[in-house]
Write an enzyme that holds these catalytic residues in place. Structure first.
Site, PDB file in Angstrom:
ATOM      1  CB  CYS A  99      -0.958  -0.001   1.193  1.00 23.07           C
ATOM      2  SG  CYS A  99      -0.320   0.751   2.691  1.00 23.07           S
ATOM      3  CD  GLU A 100      -0.701   5.443  -3.601  1.00 21.97           C
ATOM      4  OE1 GLU A 100      -0.002   5.141  -4.573  1.00 21.97           O
ATOM      5  OE2 GLU A 100      -1.642   6.252  -3.649  1.00 21.97           O
ATOM      6  CG  HIS A 101      -2.255   5.452   1.758  1.00 25.79           C
ATOM      7  ND1 HIS A 101      -3.439   4.814   1.493  1.00 25.79           N
ATOM      8  CD2 HIS A 101      -2.179   6.484   0.889  1.00 25.79           C
ATOM      9  CE1 HIS A 101      -4.067   5.441   0.503  1.00 25.79           C
ATOM     10  NE2 HIS A 101      -3.317   6.449   0.126  1.00 25.79           N
ATOM     11  CG  HIS A 102       0.098   2.715   6.160  1.00 25.49           C
ATOM     12  ND1 HIS A 102      -1.133   2.609   5.553  1.00 25.49           N
ATOM     13  CD2 HIS A 102      -0.059   3.572   7.197  1.00 25.49           C
ATOM     14  CE1 HIS A 102      -2.001   3.372   6.203  1.00 25.49           C
ATOM     15  NE2 HIS A 102      -1.376   3.959   7.206  1.00 25.49           N
ATOM     16  CD  GLN A 140      -8.398  -4.468  -2.628  1.00 24.54           C
ATOM     17  OE1 GLN A 140      -8.036  -4.396  -1.451  1.00 24.54           O
ATOM     18  NE2 GLN A 140      -9.428  -5.187  -3.001  1.00 24.54           N
ATOM     19  CG  HIS A 168      -5.442  -3.513   2.552  1.00 20.80           C
ATOM     20  ND1 HIS A 168      -4.908  -2.602   1.675  1.00 20.80           N
ATOM     21  CD2 HIS A 168      -6.419  -4.162   1.884  1.00 20.80           C
ATOM     22  CE1 HIS A 168      -5.551  -2.685   0.516  1.00 20.80           C
ATOM     23  NE2 HIS A 168      -6.476  -3.622   0.610  1.00 20.80           N
ATOM     24  CB  CYS A 170      -1.818  -0.456   6.663  1.00 17.36           C
ATOM     25  SG  CYS A 170      -2.976  -0.385   5.307  1.00 17.36           S
TER      26      CYS A 170
END
Ligand SMILES: [Zn+2]
Length: 211
Positions: A99-102, A140, A168, A170
């Site tokens: 995931c690009e956030h975490h 996703q 996920h 995260c």
């Protein structure tokens, strides 16, 4: 001058060698990982961690090697003329992404279908297209659309359907800690926008039958 339209030999079939690391980038990233270990209160000099910065840098390069893969080229390398116009489904393709956030993993299954319109593609190429987009920093929702759009634009079929079910880390390991929640995303084009075709696809991917 290199012809920019002509990829180097190793990428001619859409592959980039994924076991070849960029040594300069590994070295620079390893320095940052070394600092991160210190910031976390660890001793980067202790035995178990001495090689960790380099390993982390290489792991991250591997987990994002999709940036150097051309998914459309993968499809074009195995397209064949064929009059078959029934639904083609590849189910339960393993998906591993970050995931690009975490920058934490999300993983699960993708189900991909298309209805040919003059061309079919080698079945093994569909999971490779999934991988080419999954091995990047993703959300996703975009991963689902990337796969759909690539097949739509390259194969120009009568329709494309992509469903991804993923967990996920995260969510599982931090934040809400909902350990069994699964996110489902879907994207459709063409004939899959008709209720009947879409329902047949959804029935086939959930029926549990192995064709
Ligand atoms: Zn996340």
């Amino acid at each position: 001058m290199n012809d920019p339209r002509k990829p180097p030999e190793s990428e001619a079939n859409g592959y980039a060698k994924i076991d070849q690391y960029n040594p300069a980038a590994v070295e620079r990233m390893a320095e940052h990982v070394h600092s991160m270990l210190s910031e976390l209160g660890e001793d980067p000099g202790r035995e178990g961690l001495v090689k960790t910065p380099e390993r982390v840098a290489k792991a991250l390069q591997f987990l994002t090697h999709g940036y150097s893969v051309d998914p459309a080229l993968i499809l074009r390398s195995a397209m064949f003329r064929e009059e078959y116009q029934q639904m083609v489904i590849v189910r339960e393709i393993e998906v591993y992404s970050l995931c690009e956030h975490h920058m934490l993993p999300f993983f699960g299954k993708a189900h991909v279908a298309y209805i040919p319109n003059g061309h079919i593609v080698g079945l093994s190429k569909i999971p490779r297209v999934v991988d080419a987009f999954a091995r990047r920093l993703q959300v996703q929702e975009r991963l689902t659309m990337d796969i759909r759009n690539c097949i739509e634009e390259t194969l120009k079929p009568l329709g494309v359907a992509v469903v991804i079910e993923a967990q996920h880390m995260c969510m599982v390991m931090r934040g809400v800690q909902k350990q069994h929640s699964i996110a489902t995303t879907s994207a459709f084009t063409g004939e899959f926008n008709s209720e009947k075709t879409r329902a047949e696809f959804m029935r086939l991917i959930t029926s549990g039958t192995r064709a």
